[in-house]
Every structure is written in C-alpha cells, then in structure tokens.
Design a protein around this motif. Structure first.
Motif, short mmCIF file in Angstrom:
data_model
loop_
_atom_site.label_atom_id
_atom_site.label_comp_id
_atom_site.label_asym_id
_atom_site.label_seq_id
_atom_site.Cartn_x
_atom_site.Cartn_y
_atom_site.Cartn_z
N ALA A 182 0.96 -1.29 -0.15
CA ALA A 182 -0.04 0.06 0.03
C ALA A 182 0.89 1.15 0.00
N GLY A 183 0.36 2.34 -0.72
CA GLY A 183 1.19 3.50 -0.62
C GLY A 183 0.45 4.64 -0.47
N ILE A 184 1.12 5.88 0.01
CA ILE A 184 0.64 7.14 -0.10
C ILE A 184 1.55 8.01 -0.78
N ASN A 217 7.78 11.21 -3.27
CA ASN A 217 8.10 9.89 -3.87
C ASN A 217 7.08 8.68 -3.59
N GLY A 218 6.46 9.22 -2.33
CA GLY A 218 5.33 8.02 -2.05
C GLY A 218 6.13 7.52 -0.73
N LEU A 219 5.33 6.98 0.27
CA LEU A 219 5.64 6.04 1.24
C LEU A 219 4.90 4.96 1.13
N VAL A 242 -0.85 1.28 8.98
CA VAL A 242 -0.77 2.63 9.01
C VAL A 242 0.60 3.24 8.66
N ILE A 243 0.32 4.30 7.62
CA ILE A 243 1.35 4.94 7.08
C ILE A 243 1.76 6.43 7.62
N VAL A 244 2.73 6.75 8.25
CA VAL A 244 2.90 8.25 9.02
C VAL A 244 3.58 9.06 7.88
N LEU A 245 2.84 10.26 7.86
CA LEU A 245 3.31 11.44 7.03
C LEU A 245 4.05 12.11 7.96
N GLN A 246 5.17 12.41 7.71
CA GLN A 246 6.26 13.08 8.61
C GLN A 246 6.78 14.56 8.03
N ASP A 247 7.25 15.25 8.88
CA ASP A 247 7.95 16.61 8.53
C ASP A 247 7.09 17.36 7.81
N GLN A 305 10.94 0.09 0.15
CA GLN A 305 12.01 0.99 -0.64
C GLN A 305 11.87 0.77 -2.11
N SER A 306 12.20 -0.36 -2.66
CA SER A 306 12.40 -0.61 -3.99
C SER A 306 11.02 -0.24 -4.87
N VAL A 307 9.87 -0.49 -4.32
CA VAL A 307 8.67 -0.06 -5.08
C VAL A 307 8.48 1.45 -5.46
#
Length: 464
Positions: free
Chosen positions: A34-36, A48-50, A63-68, A92-94
């Motif tokens: 999954a990505g955001i 670039n996406g997480l 759960v993905i954390v958006l930081q900074d 990381q590679s995706v």
C-alpha cells in the motif's frame, strides 16, 4: 494501483505528522503493498511516496505516517494498493516503479500550533449497522448521518479539528441473541463493512478521527456479562479493535521505521490542539468488578488522569469516557460510573480540591444527548460540565433516552464537605444526532444536529 478496500482513514494528526490507515486485498502467492503520496495543496509535484507491505496477519491493513509536515497547512494525498510482478520487491524498491495512482485526491490539514484560537470538533457514538449473513442490511441507514457531518464540516468556521467517536463504532454483538459473532474473520468483516460505507469513508479520509471502544465492540455490558467461554471472543474482538481503531490513534505504537510494531500496551491516550487537551479513557477493558476496590479505570489510568488534570496547563480539558460520568440512569445504570461511586468521587475531589477549571466530560452510550452542569453546595468555585452525544444511528430494537431516564432530583454524591449537585442545561435529545463543539475564547458552543444535519439545540458552556 487500486483504491483502498477500507480507508484511507486519517487518525492522529499533529502540527507535523499524520497517521493514515488503509487496507488492500490479499493476493494468493503474491506480495501486496500500500502507498500514499502527498504534496502541499496547490503544488504540482508529488513526493516519491511512502509504502508499506500488507500482510494477512494484519488483515492486509497498515498505518502510514506522513512526517515533517508544516503546521496549519493543507495537503493533498493519494492512496492505493498493488501487487508487483516481481516477488523480490520491498517498500523501498517499489518507490522506483512507474505506478498509476488511483485518481481520487484526498485532503488533510495539519493542526495549528497557535494557542487561544477557536477550535471545533464533531462528537458522536453508537453507530448501529446491522449485518445479516455477513452483509450490512440497509447500510444507507447506518451511513446517512455521516453525509450530514461531512456537509457541515465542508463549510464550518472554524474548521473541524477532529471527529471523536466515543464508543460502539461497530456492533460485534448485533445478533447476539441469535447467532453471536465470535470468530476473528466474522468480526473483521464487520469492521470492513462499517468503515467502508461511502459517507463515513469520505468523512474519515479528510478529518482526523479519534476512536475509543465501548461494550459493543465486544459484547453488551462487557465484562459484567462475561462467561467462561468469552476469552476467545475477547481475544478476537480486541485484535480487530487494535487493527481498525487503536492503530491510527495516539495509543498505536510504532517502531523506529515508523511502522506499527506490536499491540498497544493500553488503549487510553491523550492528544492536544494548542491549549485544548483531550484525555480519552478506556472505561471498558480495565474494569475491576470484584472485591472492595471496584474500578471502572485501572489504577495506572486513574493516576495518569489525575496527574494530567492537576499538572496540564491546558485552558480546556476534555475527558472522554464512553459511558456516562453523570447524570445516573434510574435503570440499567450499573454499566456506567453510577456503579463506581468511590472512584468517581475521587476524581471529583481531585478537580475540586485543586481548583481545576474548565473540565468537561464527553460521553455517549445512552442513546440520547444532553448537557449537564455539576456544582458543589459549599464550594462556589467548583463546576464540571458533561456533554453527551448518542446515537449516530440507533437500532429499532433499542429505545432512546429521555429526561425521565435519569436521576435528577437528588445529589450525585454527598460528602462531609458538601453535596455534588447536578442539573440539565439542555433538553434530552431522543433521536439520531451528533454534536458540533466550538471552543472559543470564553465559551464552548454545543450544537446538536439530527441525522440530516438539521439544527436541534444549542447550549453555551461558559469558560472560567
């Protein structure tokens, strides 16, 4: 990429980061990610996406954390899931893959750091979504009110800082008397259905949503109705709760890579918006119903709550307790604070003897909404208020509360130092509804709306 099967749900959001829950779908013998990706509103370039790998043991959710992030700033984001052709990929590679993101663009706003500015919240509880043979029956009924909330939030001023769902977000036991759900897969299916209905999904994708459980996330009047066979039910119910409600809350725990690590040590938590702070209690899973030390909150939680009440510099202190702090019900009140008078009195005496101002208890549970003020016969400086908001969607099997439901003609507690006396400061609303709270410089505006968003009643609670 495909749209999330559940979510995105914006959870705990601060001035600099945001937790976002989303779910994909299991693919046999294949990796699933999954990505955001996100950007400031108005900018052209996405980051670039997480990405995170989804696994069956977490029901293909994460759960993905958006930081900074920057405080008080609007962001756009896209979310999705996919299964790459190569079985050797990692999160990381995706990032290097030429992905086709789902077209829908969501919006979130980080919290403002400035104190003493108006803040607004939506509060509600008890959202009944009947399930039959694993599918929601008449789901539009359980989803209707969220369209009204989203419409209000779209034009609200000040903007809505958060939605507080204070219990019974799902009814695991909705057919408890016929065919109770006990299996993990059955309970997960209820969460997927409850949180993927279109109106609630739209609301939670754009406004931080904070949740805490009540009894129906397990079974009615838990743990008083617990029997010797219910440990299996409890284990499954709480595993599902941790995935779908606790994971994106401040109770969720993360490893050094900002990925969800293990089950939270506790379900109660705190969060702040400027000079307004919230303490969200777990008044359900830490009860002690035996012996001389009956408790609705465990000792660690009670101490943390008292320390926060005494030492927090917050201008307004909201305490969420899924069951009512007061007033007490005439009947069926033993599931709430009425059955734990010693612990309730300790909290009240802490507030009174330390001169703590602007404490407001937020509750649900009773299928009726109201506001009430608590005073002390010998201490004119003492005042505590309660705001009750329930239900978001009632079952036809359950009655609504009304004024005659509550004990209003006698003190809440009598002590050697004086009596704690309470009075209603609103009518008792006996229909599906939600509360819109606006905290400004000198008062809390409480505005109740019906399931279509129509205004029902307004109450002003003066701040001191």
């Amino acid at each position: 990429m495909f749209k999330p099967t559940v979510g995105p749900i914006i959870g705990h959001t601060t001035t600099n980061d945001a937790r976002i829950f989303l779910r994909g779908e299991w693919q046999k013998d294949a990796l699933v990610f999954a990505g955001i990706r996100y950007r400031r509103a108005g900018e052209e370039r996405w980051n670039n996406g997480l990405f995170t790998q989804l696994i069956p043991s977490r029901d293909m959710s994460d759960v993905i954390v958006l930081q900074d992030l920057t405080a008080d700033t609007e962001y756009e984001y896209q979310a999705g899931w996919f299964s790459p052709m190569c079985p050797l990929h990692n999160p990381q590679s995706v990032q290097e893959l030429p992905l086709q993101w789902p077209r829908e663009v969501y919006h979130l706003r980080t919290q403002a750091s400035k104190a003493a500015m108006p803040r607004a919240y939506i509060v509600g509880s008890c959202r009944y979504l009947r399930m039959t043979a694993g599918q929601p029956s008449a789901p539009h009924l359980g989803d209707r009110i969220f369209a009204a909330i989203a419409k209000l939030a779209h034009c609200a001023s000040p903007p809505i800082n958060a939605v507080l769902m204070t219990g019974d977000q799902v009814y695991v036991d909705d057919l408890n008397f016929i065919a109770p759900d006990r299996e993990y897969t059955e309970i997960l299916a209820k969460y997927r259905s409850a949180f993927s209905q279109p109106n609630i999904a739209k609301l939670m994708s754009g406004i931080p949503t904070y949740m805490i459980l009540d009894d129906h996330e397990i079974e009615d009047n838990w743990p008083a109705n617990k029997n010797s066979n219910d440990e299996y039910l409890y284990k499954n119910a709480m595993a599902a709760y941790e995935l779908y409600q606790a994971s994106h809350s401040p109770a969720g725990e993360f490893n050094t890579q900002n990925q969800p690590s293990h089950s939270p040590r506790r379900y109660w938590y705190q969060f702040a918006n400027g000079d307004i702070e919230w303490f969200v209690t777990d008044s359900r899973t830490r009860r002690n119903l035996t012996g001389n030390d009956r408790r609705i909150l465990d000792g660690e939680q009670e101490q943390a709550l008292c320390d926060w009440l005494i030492h927090s510099p917050a201008r307004v202190k909201f305490v969420v307790t899924s069951v009512m702090f007061y007033p007490d019900r005439k009947r069926l009140g033993d599931d709430a604070w009425k059955a734990f008078p010693e612990q309730r009195l300790r909290l009240l005496e802490t507030i009174r003897t330390h001169g703590i101002k602007n404490v407001v208890f937020i509750s649900g549970d009773v299928h009726g909404s109201l506001t009430s003020r608590l005073t002390h016969s010998e201490d004119p400086a003492f005042e505590v208020n309660t705001i009750v908001s329930s239900p978001l969607c009632n079952s036809k099997l359950l009655p609504y509360a009304k004024a005659s439901t509550f004990i209003l003609d006698q003190p809440l507690a009598r002590t050697a130092a004086g009596d704690y006396r309470h009075e209603l400061t609103s009518d008792v609303i006996s229909q599906d509804n939600f509360a819109h709270l606006i905290v400004d410089s000198d008062q809390i505006h409480v505005r109740y709306h019906d399931r279509d968003g129509h205004f029902l009643e307004s109450v002003a609670i003066a701040l001191r």
